[in-house]
Design a protein around this motif. Sequence first.
Motif, PDB file in Angstrom:
ATOM      1  N   GLY A  39       0.796  -1.213   0.000  1.00  0.00           N
ATOM      2  CA  GLY A  39       0.000   0.000   0.000  1.00  0.00           C
ATOM      3  C   GLY A  39       0.832   1.267   0.000  1.00  0.00           C
ATOM      4  N   GLN A  40       2.011   1.204   0.611  1.00  0.00           N
ATOM      5  CA  GLN A  40       2.865   2.393   0.650  1.00  0.00           C
ATOM      6  C   GLN A  40       3.391   2.781  -0.723  1.00  0.00           C
ATOM      7  OE1 GLN A  40       6.733   1.673   2.606  1.00  0.00           O
ATOM      8  NE2 GLN A  40       6.277  -0.523   2.460  1.00  0.00           N
ATOM      9  N   LEU A  93      -3.694  -0.464   0.952  1.00  0.00           N
ATOM     10  CA  LEU A  93      -3.865   0.976   1.153  1.00  0.00           C
ATOM     11  C   LEU A  93      -5.108   1.267   1.995  1.00  0.00           C
ATOM     12  CD1 LEU A  93      -2.636   3.744   0.316  1.00  0.00           C
ATOM     13  CD2 LEU A  93      -4.083   3.648  -1.721  1.00  0.00           C
TER      14      LEU A  93
END
Length: 201
Positions: A39-40, A93
């Motif tokens: 997600g980063q 995310l």
Amino acid sequence: MRPFTELTSRTVVLRERNIDTDQIIPARFLTTTQRQGLGQFAFNDWRRLPDGSLNPDFAFNRAENAGAGILVAGRNFGCGSSREHAPWALADLGLRAVISAEIADIFRSNALKNGLLPIVLDETIVDELLDRPGIELHIDIAQRSVTLPDGRRVEFPLDAFARTCLLEGVDQLGYLLRQDEAIARFESQRVTSNQEFVHAS
């Protein structure tokens, strides 16, 4: 996967059309088979400025969008390569659903296999949602519907098998494993029928 029955959440909006899987998760981040942590890197080249700092103007970097579980995007979302990392990154995310007037078939299939709900709505409805970022929507999987803030209930297509897997929180393999007794019973009956046919011959 955890069961997905209903979701009430605010929306985050990306108005761009033709958002492809390389924009969702750039190829240089595909070296892992782990879903956690991707997600980063979701929308990395949009989320970060050339010096590596966060772009304060990008939707997912704005404080008011923190915790939003529904992405509303322009047409043809998820086009491009078939990388399963794309729905992995979006789910990591914090997203549970993506709404667009058009979602690429391969992305749609990969998303459903990973508990991310792709919702295709009429373009007039999507345009309305794109113009109203941050509104709260209610999604009901069993009813295949999205309820808007004014109470309007809009249905979306979702095949019966995908709906069952989402509601039960299983992927395709998990669904098959749950049918173990029925499969064993069928195989036993098939073997018996074949033996009877051989003896009769």
